[in-house]
Design a protein around this motif. Structure first.
Motif, short mmCIF file in Angstrom:
data_model
loop_
_atom_site.label_atom_id
_atom_site.label_comp_id
_atom_site.label_asym_id
_atom_site.label_seq_id
_atom_site.Cartn_x
_atom_site.Cartn_y
_atom_site.Cartn_z
N ILE A 107 33.81 45.27 49.06
CA ILE A 107 33.52 44.44 50.24
C ILE A 107 32.19 43.71 50.02
CG2 ILE A 107 32.90 44.53 52.69
CD1 ILE A 107 34.93 46.94 52.86
N GLN A 113 32.67 41.10 47.06
CA GLN A 113 33.59 39.98 47.29
C GLN A 113 33.18 39.08 48.44
OE1 GLN A 113 37.73 41.14 47.23
NE2 GLN A 113 38.24 39.02 46.78
N SER A 114 32.42 39.64 49.40
CA SER A 114 32.06 38.77 50.54
C SER A 114 31.07 37.69 50.11
CB SER A 114 31.53 39.58 51.72
OG SER A 114 31.05 40.81 51.31
N LEU A 154 37.67 37.47 50.57
CA LEU A 154 37.69 38.61 51.50
C LEU A 154 36.78 38.17 52.65
CD1 LEU A 154 37.46 42.37 50.71
CD2 LEU A 154 36.18 41.41 52.59
N HIS A 186 35.81 42.79 57.20
CA HIS A 186 36.52 44.08 57.30
C HIS A 186 36.15 44.74 58.63
CE1 HIS A 186 32.49 45.28 56.18
NE2 HIS A 186 32.81 46.53 56.53
N LEU A 220 40.97 45.33 55.56
CA LEU A 220 40.34 44.22 54.82
C LEU A 220 41.00 42.93 55.29
CD1 LEU A 220 40.41 45.67 51.17
CD2 LEU A 220 38.61 45.92 52.91
N LEU A 263 41.84 39.42 54.41
CA LEU A 263 41.93 38.69 53.13
C LEU A 263 42.55 37.32 53.31
CD1 LEU A 263 43.46 41.75 51.28
CD2 LEU A 263 41.20 40.79 50.78
N SER A 310 42.49 38.85 42.50
CA SER A 310 42.28 39.63 43.73
C SER A 310 42.02 41.09 43.38
CB SER A 310 43.51 39.49 44.61
OG SER A 310 44.45 40.48 44.30
#
Ligand SMILES: Nc1ncnc(NCCc2cnc(NC(=O)Nc3cccc(C(F)(F)F)c3)s2)c1Br
Length: 275
Positions: free
Chosen positions: A63, A66-67, A77, A80, A89, A91, A154
């Motif tokens: 998290i 990827q954020s 992403l 969450h 999550l 997505l 991903s």
């Protein structure tokens, strides 16, 4: 435009649609955020399963990593949230689903399609590596296809900041593991983002041949990877074969850099580079 205030999400904000797929941990659903009508994919993870798998830390790291990523070939992403039993999550929805399903159906991709996919992978990995993030789990199962046919890396559940020496035991297929990750995670052998270059080589081979280069029994696969023991079938063009051999090099430092993948004759020949 206004910097987006980090929103607090909860399940009631979403209309849940059809199941999109199910992974090792939890399922993914098509979802629509009620107030904006924004369509996304919602991955539901059960906290009990994450605790059993001792992977809560990895999901938190995913998290966090990827954020901060923004690239057309990396699945977003957006955020969450969690309730008492589950983590969700939020997505980006990939309109054409999972790449491995297309690969299984078509058996193998024509060279022009494989080259375009590899160019997009190289661009996404170049972006990741400039941020010293290595994905470490590049394989067809972790690649999705957007509505315009573009691919999106991903599932950053195994991504970390380089360099790193793995402690968490890997599970799942060995086919994509580079030789340096097969060694036990002892203090002396650190590995770096060049692990993704090896996996890119395995991916190129699998796109063109329809099976992974070292596919065998688990013991034999490890032995063949450690020796770089694979043969490229004669129906693969010599340029593609050249790129595969430049990526599947045992010494990580001798693997062709991503800049040179993007300039490789096989890639350039098949990619209409925008003016
Ligand atoms: N058409 C589609 N459009 C969008 N998405 C789709 N499927 C979801 C793809 C994913 C993206 N990100 C993911 N992340 C994780 O699963 N993380 C995760 C989960 C549990 C444990 C772990 C770990 F920590 F153990 F690694 C890591 S799954 C589909 Br089909």
């Amino acid at each position: 435009d206004q910097p987006q205030a980090p929103k607090q999400f909860h399940l009631g904000m979403f209309e849940i649609g059809k199941p999109l797929g199910k992974g090792k941990f939890g399922r993914v659903y098509l979802a629509r955020e009620r107030s904006s009508g924004f369509v996304c994919a919602l991955k539901v993870l059960h906290k009990s399963e994450l605790q059993q798998g001792k992977v809560e830390k990895q999901v938190r790291r995913e998290i966090e990593i990827q954020s901060n990523l923004r690239h057309p070939n990396i699945l977003r992403l957006f955020g969450h949230f969690h309730d008492s039993k589950r983590v969700f999550l939020i997505l980006e929805f990939a309109g054409k689903g999972e790449l491995y399903k297309h690969l299984r159906k078509e058996h193998r991709f024509p060279e022009w399609k494989a080259a375009q996919y590899i160019a997009q992978m190289a661009a996404a990995l170049k972006y990741l590596h400039t941020k010293h993030v290595m994905h470490r789990d590049i394989k067809p199962e972790n690649i999705l296809v957007g509505i315009h046919g573009e691919i999106k890396i991903s599932d950053f559940g195994w991504s970390v900041h380089a360099p790193n020496n793995r402690r968490q035991t890997m599970c799942g297929t060995l086919d994509y593991l580079p030789p340096e990750m097969l060694k036990p995670g002892s203090s002396d052998n650190f590995y770096n983002e060049k692990v993704d270059l090896w996996s890119l080589g395995v991916l190129t081979y699998e796109f063109l041949v329809g099976e992974a280069p070292f596919e065998d029994t688990p013991v034999m696969t490890q032995r063949r990877i450690a020796r770089g023991d694979m043969t490229v079938p004669s129906f693969v063009s010599s340029e593609a074969k050249d790129l595969i051999h430049r990526l599947l090099v045992l010494d990580p430092e001798k693997r062709i850099p991503l800049e040179d993948v993007l300039r490789h004759p096989w890639v350039v020949k098949h990619c209409v580079t925008k003016g």
